[in-house]
Design a protein around this motif. Structure first.
Motif, PDB file in Angstrom:
ATOM      1  N   HIS A   1       1.019  -1.163  -0.084  1.00 41.19           N
ATOM      2  CA  HIS A   1      -0.039  -0.088   0.033  1.00 41.19           C
ATOM      3  C   HIS A   1       0.813   1.147   0.240  1.00 41.19           C
ATOM      4  O   HIS A   1       0.878   2.004   0.899  1.00 41.19           O
ATOM      5  N   ALA A   2       1.692   1.404  -1.279  1.00 41.65           N
ATOM      6  CA  ALA A   2       2.456   2.446  -1.236  1.00 41.65           C
ATOM      7  C   ALA A   2       2.196   3.798  -1.164  1.00 41.65           C
ATOM      8  O   ALA A   2       2.650   4.832  -0.505  1.00 41.65           O
ATOM      9  N   GLY A   3       0.804   4.163  -1.979  1.00 44.29           N
ATOM     10  CA  GLY A   3       0.454   5.244  -2.184  1.00 44.29           C
ATOM     11  C   GLY A   3       1.227   6.131  -2.951  1.00 44.29           C
ATOM     12  O   GLY A   3       2.145   5.708  -3.673  1.00 44.29           O
ATOM     13  N   SER A   4       1.019   7.304  -2.924  1.00 46.70           N
ATOM     14  CA  SER A   4       1.631   8.456  -3.865  1.00 46.70           C
ATOM     15  C   SER A   4       2.996   9.183  -3.417  1.00 46.70           C
ATOM     16  O   SER A   4       3.520  10.116  -3.855  1.00 46.70           O
ATOM     17  N   LYS A   5       3.316   9.141  -1.911  1.00 46.94           N
ATOM     18  CA  LYS A   5       4.100   9.684  -1.446  1.00 46.94           C
ATOM     19  C   LYS A   5       5.623   9.093  -1.925  1.00 46.94           C
ATOM     20  O   LYS A   5       5.694   7.936  -2.086  1.00 46.94           O
ATOM     21  N   LYS A   6       6.662   9.969  -2.346  1.00 47.57           N
ATOM     22  CA  LYS A   6       7.807   9.758  -2.620  1.00 47.57           C
ATOM     23  C   LYS A   6       8.591   8.977  -1.382  1.00 47.57           C
ATOM     24  O   LYS A   6       8.062   9.266  -0.126  1.00 47.57           O
ATOM     25  N   ARG A   7       9.395   7.892  -1.823  1.00 49.24           N
ATOM     26  CA  ARG A   7      10.087   7.081  -0.546  1.00 49.24           C
ATOM     27  C   ARG A   7      11.514   6.925  -0.819  1.00 49.24           C
ATOM     28  O   ARG A   7      11.983   6.829  -1.863  1.00 49.24           O
ATOM     29  N   PRO A   8      12.212   6.591   0.137  1.00 53.95           N
ATOM     30  CA  PRO A   8      13.622   6.342   0.186  1.00 53.95           C
ATOM     31  C   PRO A   8      13.735   5.131  -0.521  1.00 53.95           C
ATOM     32  O   PRO A   8      12.903   4.122  -0.600  1.00 53.95           O
ATOM     33  N   VAL A   9      14.925   4.940  -1.219  1.00 59.35           N
ATOM     34  CA  VAL A   9      15.185   3.633  -1.868  1.00 59.35           C
ATOM     35  C   VAL A   9      16.545   2.970  -1.537  1.00 59.35           C
ATOM     36  O   VAL A   9      17.475   3.890  -1.536  1.00 59.35           O
ATOM     37  N   VAL A  10      16.790   1.780  -1.559  1.00 55.53           N
ATOM     38  CA  VAL A  10      18.102   1.074  -1.463  1.00 55.53           C
ATOM     39  C   VAL A  10      18.231   0.311  -2.535  1.00 55.53           C
ATOM     40  O   VAL A  10      17.335  -0.539  -3.181  1.00 55.53           O
ATOM     41  N   VAL A  11      19.260   0.460  -3.319  1.00 52.80           N
ATOM     42  CA  VAL A  11      19.834  -0.385  -4.444  1.00 52.80           C
ATOM     43  C   VAL A  11      20.816  -1.302  -4.385  1.00 52.80           C
ATOM     44  O   VAL A  11      21.815  -1.039  -3.712  1.00 52.80           O
ATOM     45  N   TYR A  12      20.295  -2.868  -4.552  1.00 53.23           N
ATOM     46  CA  TYR A  12      21.232  -3.670  -4.238  1.00 53.23           C
ATOM     47  C   TYR A  12      21.974  -4.247  -5.579  1.00 53.23           C
ATOM     48  O   TYR A  12      21.170  -4.415  -6.626  1.00 53.23           O
ATOM     49  N   ILE A  13      23.077  -4.350  -5.705  1.00 54.25           N
ATOM     50  CA  ILE A  13      23.988  -4.942  -6.579  1.00 54.25           C
ATOM     51  C   ILE A  13      24.513  -6.203  -6.488  1.00 54.25           C
ATOM     52  O   ILE A  13      25.558  -6.432  -5.233  1.00 54.25           O
ATOM     53  N   HIS A  14      24.341  -7.120  -6.963  1.00 57.41           N
ATOM     54  CA  HIS A  14      24.655  -8.594  -6.815  1.00 57.41           C
ATOM     55  C   HIS A  14      26.252  -8.989  -7.172  1.00 57.41           C
ATOM     56  O   HIS A  14      26.862  -8.138  -7.879  1.00 57.41           O
ATOM     57  N   GLY A  15      26.745  -9.701  -6.574  1.00 56.09           N
ATOM     58  CA  GLY A  15      28.002 -10.239  -6.607  1.00 56.09           C
ATOM     59  C   GLY A  15      28.226 -11.429  -7.803  1.00 56.09           C
ATOM     60  O   GLY A  15      27.275 -11.674  -8.463  1.00 56.09           O
ATOM     61  N   GLY A  16      29.650 -11.972  -7.940  1.00 58.47           N
ATOM     62  CA  GLY A  16      29.745 -12.966  -8.924  1.00 58.47           C
ATOM     63  C   GLY A  16      31.036 -12.744  -9.805  1.00 58.47           C
ATOM     64  O   GLY A  16      30.981 -13.128 -10.914  1.00 58.47           O
ATOM     65  N   ALA A  17      31.817 -12.304  -9.187  1.00 61.35           N
ATOM     66  CA  ALA A  17      33.080 -11.832  -9.873  1.00 61.35           C
ATOM     67  C   ALA A  17      33.123 -11.107 -11.104  1.00 61.35           C
ATOM     68  O   ALA A  17      34.032 -11.297 -12.084  1.00 61.35           O
ATOM     69  N   LEU A  18      31.796 -10.389 -11.331  1.00 65.97           N
ATOM     70  CA  LEU A  18      31.568  -9.666 -12.707  1.00 65.97           C
ATOM     71  C   LEU A  18      31.515 -10.470 -13.812  1.00 65.97           C
ATOM     72  O   LEU A  18      31.256 -10.125 -14.882  1.00 65.97           O
ATOM     73  N   ARG A  19      31.323 -11.950 -13.750  1.00 62.62           N
ATOM     74  CA  ARG A  19      30.979 -12.762 -14.747  1.00 62.62           C
ATOM     75  C   ARG A  19      29.681 -13.622 -14.476  1.00 62.62           C
ATOM     76  O   ARG A  19      29.313 -14.355 -15.570  1.00 62.62           O
ATOM     77  N   TYR A  20      29.210 -13.736 -13.313  1.00 62.36           N
ATOM     78  CA  TYR A  20      27.934 -14.582 -12.948  1.00 62.36           C
ATOM     79  C   TYR A  20      27.228 -13.702 -12.212  1.00 62.36           C
ATOM     80  O   TYR A  20      27.247 -12.724 -11.700  1.00 62.36           O
ATOM     81  N   GLY A  21      26.004 -14.325 -11.910  1.00 63.95           N
ATOM     82  CA  GLY A  21      24.947 -13.716 -11.020  1.00 63.95           C
ATOM     83  C   GLY A  21      23.902 -13.130 -11.940  1.00 63.95           C
ATOM     84  O   GLY A  21      23.734 -12.872 -12.960  1.00 63.95           O
ATOM     85  N   THR A  22      22.764 -12.985 -10.859  1.00 68.95           N
ATOM     86  CA  THR A  22      21.585 -12.165 -11.498  1.00 68.95           C
ATOM     87  C   THR A  22      21.084 -11.236 -10.435  1.00 68.95           C
ATOM     88  O   THR A  22      21.220 -11.644  -9.165  1.00 68.95           O
ATOM     89  N   ALA A  23      20.043 -10.354 -10.679  1.00 62.28           N
ATOM     90  CA  ALA A  23      19.137  -9.504  -9.738  1.00 62.28           C
ATOM     91  C   ALA A  23      18.296 -10.272  -9.107  1.00 62.28           C
ATOM     92  O   ALA A  23      17.754  -9.913  -7.988  1.00 62.28           O
ATOM     93  N   ARG A  24      18.015 -11.635  -9.509  1.00 63.94           N
ATOM     94  CA  ARG A  24      17.094 -12.530  -8.684  1.00 63.94           C
ATOM     95  C   ARG A  24      17.535 -12.949  -7.638  1.00 63.94           C
ATOM     96  O   ARG A  24      18.697 -13.454  -7.625  1.00 63.94           O
ATOM     97  N   ILE A  25      16.923 -12.695  -6.612  1.00 62.08           N
ATOM     98  CA  ILE A  25      17.249 -13.307  -5.144  1.00 62.08           C
ATOM     99  C   ILE A  25      16.456 -14.557  -4.879  1.00 62.08           C
ATOM    100  O   ILE A  25      15.489 -14.623  -4.812  1.00 62.08           O
TER     101      ILE A  25
END
Length: 312
Positions: free
Chosen positions: A69-93
């Motif tokens: 129920h986010a509504g229209s108010k602006k919210r803080p955001v945290v951006v996660y960047i996955h690992g994987g030696a820059l060769r592997y991995g995905t945004a999917r947790i």
């Protein structure tokens, strides 16, 4: 040499089998596709897929999680960047029961419960897209969120970034190098959580040289000392950088504790607020080595969320 029809069919069958099994005709093995697992079912909030850039006609995506129920108010955001030696991995947790995934889920759930947004990004991977392309993508993703803040209902004055391993390296670079435009540039993100990320590539370059000589590294290319310096986050520390929280396992053999200590010392010397948490008995990705890790994951998650609460 002429082949009978049967011989030609047999030859094509053999070659086709080699290709399908991932072995090129030259005898070199093709990369095995990374199996994409389902999203972790314990993640909270509504998930939205966003294409933040297109490269070679292919979409590069991020995923935005927000309260139900986010509504229209602006919210803080945290951006996660996955690992994987820059060769592997995905945004999917994924649902894999690893310390790394459990920590991410705890952090994400707390953020969503507090009414904040959480983003996890994909970026292009080496060797097809070597350095600095992964960094360019990470920077573009964060800038995309900032530039589209009104449409996405994001407070672009309350953004933070976090990452583990290679994602920690990218997060440090984003925090240290991504700034607003204009005569008085300011960091776009308000803080960085670096989980056991490489910060100084000189030691890794020496290790590569001992094993492979002058052979180009699949991620970083030919390692001249000038390039190694430019590929090290510690080279970009400056007064006015955002606060850092660094988390490092004391028994990490992939990214040794010295890497985090170098970044901590550089930041402190520049007058940048920085805190380092050393996790006893923790190897890479906080896997226990020789005993239960201390602080435990629940305490680490609280420390990360407290850091976000303070800066956002």
């Amino acid at each position: 040499m002429r082949f009978s029809r049967f011989s030609r069919i047999l030859l094509w069958a053999v070659l086709g089998g080699m290709l399908l099994s991932g072995v090129a005709v030259s005898g070199t093995r093709r990369p095995t596709p990374v199996r994409v697992r389902r999203w972790n079912t314990r993640l909270l909030g509504q998930r939205q897929r966003i294409v933040y850039e297109r490269v070679d006609h292919q979409p590069v995506t991020l995923y935005l999680f927000r309260p139900d129920h986010a509504g229209s108010k602006k919210r803080p955001v945290v951006v996660y960047i996955h690992g994987g030696a820059l060769r592997y991995g995905t945004a999917r947790i994924s649902n894999r029961n690893t310390p790394h995934n459990r920590l991410l889920v705890m952090v994400e759930r707390k953020l969503i419960q507090e009414g904040d947004d959480f983003v996890t990004i994909n970026y292009r991977l080496a060797p097809l897209y070597p350095w600095p392309e992964p960094l360019h993508d990470a920077r573009r993703a964060v800038r995309y969120l900032s530039d589209h803040a009104t449409h996405l209902r994001i407070d672009n004055e309350k953004m933070a970034v976090m990452g583990d391993s290679a994602g920690g390296q990218l997060s440090a670079f984003v925090g240290l190098t991504l700034e607003t435009e204009g005569p008085y540039p300011q960091p776009i993100v308000e803080g960085v959580v670096d989980l056991f990320g490489p910060t100084d590539r000189h030691a890794f370059a020496l290790q590569w040289r001992r094993r492979h000589g002058l052979e180009p590294n699949p991620v970083f290319g030919v390692m001249t000392w000038e390039r190694v310096k430019n590929e090290s986050a510690v080279s970009y520390v400056h007064r006015g950088a955002p606060p850092f929280l660094i988390i490092q396992g004391t028994r990490d053999r992939i990214v040794p504790p010295r890497q985090s200590q170098l970044l901590r010392d550089k930041l402190a010397q520049a007058g940048v607020p920085v805190e380092e948490v050393l996790v006893k008995h923790a190897g890479h990705e906080l896997v226990d080595r020789g005993g239960p890790i201390n602080p435990p994951l629940t305490v680490l998650a609280d420390q990360i969320n407290d850091f976000f609460l303070q800066i956002l």
